[in-house]
Design a protein around this motif. Sequence first.
Motif, PDB file in Angstrom:
ATOM      1  N   ASN B 138      -2.600   0.426   0.180  1.00  0.00           N
ATOM      2  CA  ASN B 138      -3.408   1.313  -0.747  1.00  0.00           C
ATOM      3  C   ASN B 138      -2.882   3.030  -0.431  1.00  0.00           C
ATOM      4  O   ASN B 138      -3.149   3.449  -1.246  1.00  0.00           O
ATOM      5  CB  ASN B 138      -4.879   1.384  -0.447  1.00  0.00           C
ATOM      6  CG  ASN B 138      -5.587   0.206  -0.956  1.00  0.00           C
ATOM      7  OD1 ASN B 138      -5.219  -0.429  -1.966  1.00  0.00           O
ATOM      8  ND2 ASN B 138      -6.405  -0.683  -0.254  1.00  0.00           N
ATOM      9  N   ARG B 139      -2.232   3.273   0.580  1.00  0.00           N
ATOM     10  CA  ARG B 139      -1.657   4.362   0.821  1.00  0.00           C
ATOM     11  C   ARG B 139      -0.439   4.479   0.153  1.00  0.00           C
ATOM     12  O   ARG B 139      -0.162   5.835  -0.330  1.00  0.00           O
ATOM     13  CB  ARG B 139      -1.350   4.668   2.559  1.00  0.00           C
ATOM     14  CG  ARG B 139      -2.504   5.047   3.223  1.00  0.00           C
ATOM     15  CD  ARG B 139      -2.258   5.733   4.641  1.00  0.00           C
ATOM     16  NE  ARG B 139      -1.346   4.852   5.439  1.00  0.00           N
ATOM     17  CZ  ARG B 139      -1.821   3.680   5.941  1.00  0.00           C
ATOM     18  NH1 ARG B 139      -3.011   3.589   6.043  1.00  0.00           N
ATOM     19  NH2 ARG B 139      -1.031   2.930   6.724  1.00  0.00           N
ATOM     20  N   ASN B 140       0.400   3.549  -0.086  1.00  0.00           N
ATOM     21  CA  ASN B 140       1.666   3.890  -0.372  1.00  0.00           C
ATOM     22  C   ASN B 140       2.152   3.129  -1.835  1.00  0.00           C
ATOM     23  O   ASN B 140       3.024   3.663  -2.416  1.00  0.00           O
ATOM     24  CB  ASN B 140       2.695   2.841   0.377  1.00  0.00           C
ATOM     25  CG  ASN B 140       2.794   3.504   1.793  1.00  0.00           C
ATOM     26  OD1 ASN B 140       3.537   4.667   2.008  1.00  0.00           O
ATOM     27  ND2 ASN B 140       2.215   2.918   2.892  1.00  0.00           N
ATOM     28  N   LEU B 141       1.250   2.478  -2.330  1.00  0.00           N
ATOM     29  CA  LEU B 141       1.682   1.792  -3.695  1.00  0.00           C
ATOM     30  C   LEU B 141       0.643   2.234  -5.228  1.00  0.00           C
ATOM     31  O   LEU B 141       0.838   1.804  -6.125  1.00  0.00           O
ATOM     32  CB  LEU B 141       0.962   0.305  -3.760  1.00  0.00           C
ATOM     33  CG  LEU B 141       1.827  -0.459  -2.811  1.00  0.00           C
ATOM     34  CD1 LEU B 141       1.636  -2.042  -2.789  1.00  0.00           C
ATOM     35  CD2 LEU B 141       3.831  -0.348  -2.945  1.00  0.00           C
ATOM     36  N   ASN B 142      -0.160   3.267  -4.770  1.00  0.00           N
ATOM     37  CA  ASN B 142      -1.047   3.848  -5.686  1.00  0.00           C
ATOM     38  C   ASN B 142      -1.709   2.612  -6.632  1.00  0.00           C
ATOM     39  O   ASN B 142      -1.527   2.817  -7.796  1.00  0.00           O
ATOM     40  CB  ASN B 142      -0.014   4.898  -6.724  1.00  0.00           C
ATOM     41  CG  ASN B 142       0.257   5.937  -5.909  1.00  0.00           C
ATOM     42  OD1 ASN B 142      -0.563   6.441  -5.054  1.00  0.00           O
ATOM     43  ND2 ASN B 142       1.397   6.471  -6.249  1.00  0.00           N
ATOM     44  N   LEU B 143      -2.360   1.858  -6.194  1.00  0.00           N
ATOM     45  CA  LEU B 143      -2.944   0.502  -6.801  1.00  0.00           C
ATOM     46  C   LEU B 143      -4.184   1.155  -7.330  1.00  0.00           C
ATOM     47  O   LEU B 143      -5.058   1.920  -6.636  1.00  0.00           O
ATOM     48  CB  LEU B 143      -2.922  -0.583  -5.997  1.00  0.00           C
ATOM     49  CG  LEU B 143      -1.822  -1.344  -5.358  1.00  0.00           C
ATOM     50  CD1 LEU B 143      -2.022  -2.585  -4.297  1.00  0.00           C
ATOM     51  CD2 LEU B 143      -0.845  -1.563  -6.388  1.00  0.00           C
ATOM     52  N   GLN B 146      -7.845  -0.262  -6.127  1.00  0.00           N
ATOM     53  CA  GLN B 146      -7.319  -0.472  -4.727  1.00  0.00           C
ATOM     54  C   GLN B 146      -7.319  -1.773  -4.318  1.00  0.00           C
ATOM     55  O   GLN B 146      -8.123  -2.640  -4.884  1.00  0.00           O
ATOM     56  CB  GLN B 146      -8.038   0.323  -3.893  1.00  0.00           C
ATOM     57  CG  GLN B 146      -7.951   1.949  -3.891  1.00  0.00           C
ATOM     58  CD  GLN B 146      -7.755   2.514  -2.641  1.00  0.00           C
ATOM     59  OE1 GLN B 146      -8.347   2.245  -1.766  1.00  0.00           O
ATOM     60  NE2 GLN B 146      -6.930   3.583  -2.601  1.00  0.00           N
ATOM     61  N   PHE B 147      -6.479  -1.829  -3.685  1.00  0.00           N
ATOM     62  CA  PHE B 147      -6.244  -3.475  -3.154  1.00  0.00           C
ATOM     63  C   PHE B 147      -7.442  -3.752  -2.287  1.00  0.00           C
ATOM     64  O   PHE B 147      -7.316  -3.045  -1.257  1.00  0.00           O
ATOM     65  CB  PHE B 147      -4.723  -3.605  -2.421  1.00  0.00           C
ATOM     66  CG  PHE B 147      -4.457  -4.940  -2.072  1.00  0.00           C
ATOM     67  CD1 PHE B 147      -4.104  -6.142  -2.852  1.00  0.00           C
ATOM     68  CD2 PHE B 147      -4.488  -5.341  -0.660  1.00  0.00           C
ATOM     69  CE1 PHE B 147      -3.887  -7.265  -2.296  1.00  0.00           C
ATOM     70  CE2 PHE B 147      -4.168  -6.749  -0.100  1.00  0.00           C
ATOM     71  CZ  PHE B 147      -4.024  -7.591  -1.071  1.00  0.00           C
ATOM     72  N   ALA B 148      -8.096  -4.652  -2.447  1.00  0.00           N
ATOM     73  CA  ALA B 148      -9.434  -5.135  -1.723  1.00  0.00           C
ATOM     74  C   ALA B 148      -8.926  -5.876  -0.412  1.00  0.00           C
ATOM     75  O   ALA B 148      -7.929  -6.564  -0.544  1.00  0.00           O
ATOM     76  CB  ALA B 148     -10.405  -6.058  -2.347  1.00  0.00           C
ATOM     77  N   VAL B 391       0.056 -15.304  -6.884  1.00  0.00           N
ATOM     78  CA  VAL B 391      -1.162 -14.193  -6.534  1.00  0.00           C
ATOM     79  C   VAL B 391      -0.474 -12.912  -6.929  1.00  0.00           C
ATOM     80  O   VAL B 391       0.380 -12.490  -6.307  1.00  0.00           O
ATOM     81  CB  VAL B 391      -1.533 -14.450  -5.243  1.00  0.00           C
ATOM     82  CG1 VAL B 391      -2.676 -13.192  -5.003  1.00  0.00           C
ATOM     83  CG2 VAL B 391      -2.126 -15.721  -4.933  1.00  0.00           C
ATOM     84  N   SER B 392      -1.077 -12.109  -7.565  1.00  0.00           N
ATOM     85  CA  SER B 392      -0.635 -10.889  -7.620  1.00  0.00           C
ATOM     86  C   SER B 392      -0.715 -10.054  -6.712  1.00  0.00           C
ATOM     87  O   SER B 392      -1.555 -10.046  -5.622  1.00  0.00           O
ATOM     88  CB  SER B 392      -1.526 -10.032  -8.933  1.00  0.00           C
ATOM     89  OG  SER B 392      -2.867 -10.051  -8.497  1.00  0.00           O
ATOM     90  N   HIS B 393       0.282  -8.893  -6.438  1.00  0.00           N
ATOM     91  CA  HIS B 393       0.498  -8.199  -5.205  1.00  0.00           C
ATOM     92  C   HIS B 393       0.935  -8.944  -4.222  1.00  0.00           C
ATOM     93  O   HIS B 393       0.947  -8.406  -2.857  1.00  0.00           O
ATOM     94  CB  HIS B 393      -0.715  -7.232  -4.946  1.00  0.00           C
ATOM     95  CG  HIS B 393      -0.660  -6.519  -5.981  1.00  0.00           C
ATOM     96  ND1 HIS B 393      -0.066  -5.528  -6.477  1.00  0.00           N
ATOM     97  CD2 HIS B 393      -2.014  -6.224  -6.781  1.00  0.00           C
ATOM     98  CE1 HIS B 393      -0.500  -5.003  -7.596  1.00  0.00           C
ATOM     99  NE2 HIS B 393      -1.970  -5.176  -7.798  1.00  0.00           N
TER     100      HIS B 393
END
Lengths: 176, 447
Positions: B138-143, B146-148, B391-393
């Motif tokens: 979440n800090r690096n990917l600007n998702l 956010q990635f739960a 699975v995504s991500h």
Amino acid sequence: MTMERATPSPRAREAESPVLDWNQIYLELAPRVYNYFRYRLGQEREVEDLTSRTFEKAWAARDRYRRDLAGFSTWLFKIAQNLIIDHFRSQRNQVSIEHAINVPASDITANDLERQSDLSRLALLTRVLPERDRELVALKYGAEMSNRDIARLTGLSESNVGSILHRLVQTLRAQW
Amino acid sequence: MTMNDDFLHRIRIEPPRYFIADLKTRLDQTAKDQTRRLSMQFRGLIMGGLIAGAALATGLFAARILHPLPLDGNSPSLMAPSIVGNQPPRLRSQPSTTSDVAEAPSGKSSGADKTGRLGIGASVAVAAHIKAATGYMNRNLNLYPQFAEPTVSMMSSNAVFASLCGAGGDSIGAAVVDRRIFPSELDVCHRLGKRIAELKIGYEAIALVRSGLYDAPKLGVRSLFLALAREVPDPLNPGELIRNPNTTWDQVDSSLPNEHIDVSGPPLSGATGIALRELILKPGCSTFPTIAALKETNPERFKDVCGAIRADGVYQIREGSRNAGNNPSDFTDYLNANPQAIALLGYQERTLRAWNLAAASIDGVAPSPSAIRSGSYPGARAIYIYADTAVSHMRDFVLAVWSSVGNPPGDALTDTTLMSVDSDEERGLWKQVLTLPELKLQREEER
């Protein structure tokens, strides 16, 4: 001109101009750029920052080098050279002996510590060398470039690069 | 050391793993952003073209209304001489108004589960690393969104693989386990059309330490079982199990000194406690034939005997303990002041060095990175992650977990038992980390 020459087979075309695997290139070049900066700076501080900036600049326009690894690698180190010149320019008059002393990172091993202390010592010895010679040492041993690639990057002849490096190693050995 | 070409090359080091992973993530993001920008520019161009086309068409239409062409449709300059004379005007057939634009198929996105959270099955305590990996993403990917944080379910390795391949209970997207998958288990995945990638992420290792002021203890899995288990075989009647009566080390092994058994460690429900039971106590209790036989005849009882640690104060929970709290200084002071005191820790080489601790050898092998990686140290095992690549991500997630194992979250006294692969292994694994190739196993690799 024969037909075969005019229309090379797809396999031949692929061999001549393979599409670059950027993951592989990153894994190959990142340690070389990282160590280039280590050798240039003689310490660990700011190495990560400079390496990151080099790759970020290069990656922004990497598509220009889609089929030319040699060109990309030379260009990448050219960026690295420019960054280190800018870095030294901005650091001028601020360099102190403390910079030669390493602050060990938290996860380094005993072997790493030994290598770092050797690096600090090397930095003290190369500090008195001309800028060009320090650059050659970093390109040869940090970036692990061939004499031919160094020659391409620095504008020196290949044989000149070899003889300068030979003399440099002798000088360093005498002072070690 | 002689200064020569070779020496100058050997001063090189491998860049830290977290740095390589961080930078790679940023570069990938840059590449994605660029593609997105180009795509936006292209779309802008198309939109511009459409708008210009529409404006032109409207202009032509208006011009035609205001300045109607001759009804036969020919421009005056090109008008052919009529041979019929004043014939009624011919109406041209109107062009078809049917749109040729096809609707995009409304495909469903694949990968994410119903709740949107990735499910992870683990036979190893990795919750702290999963949490760290989530933060890293979440800090690096600007998702967005956010990635739960994934849900982590602790289960046996057999159950983990059954869940990963959708054959038992709730399906999971990734597994962190202490053994490799068997070809038969992988076959189940393949039959269900799942592409599974495998990656060795590091090792789980624990250490029993004493202050570096004193000699490192020499222990064994059998003596540790007899020292720490809740029930042990009766020395007078080995077929019977009794409450653990041992209070000194020489009672469990006559070659050990007559010192009080004083072992402290983190709560046993955490990663280090689980590893102690799995890596030390279970093999230790299996050295007694009567207990080992329970594995077949009464698995529940076997699990109970081999996994239960005594609660009579010989093993002290460090958390909340007055003598050895979570403050490193209290902890080392306690060990320095008590030569017999032994502490259980997740093995981290730098912690041992920094706090001047002497790690016990177990069955003759002292913990060291090389002993752990070679598999000769009993208190350690290799850890693998298995990932459903649909699975995504998932690729980013595996990279984040891999990176987190190289950099334990928080202070080393927290319940961290994982250590990364060494730089040689790492070089061989990087390609796998970045591409997650599908795992294929030969039948003969089974067991």
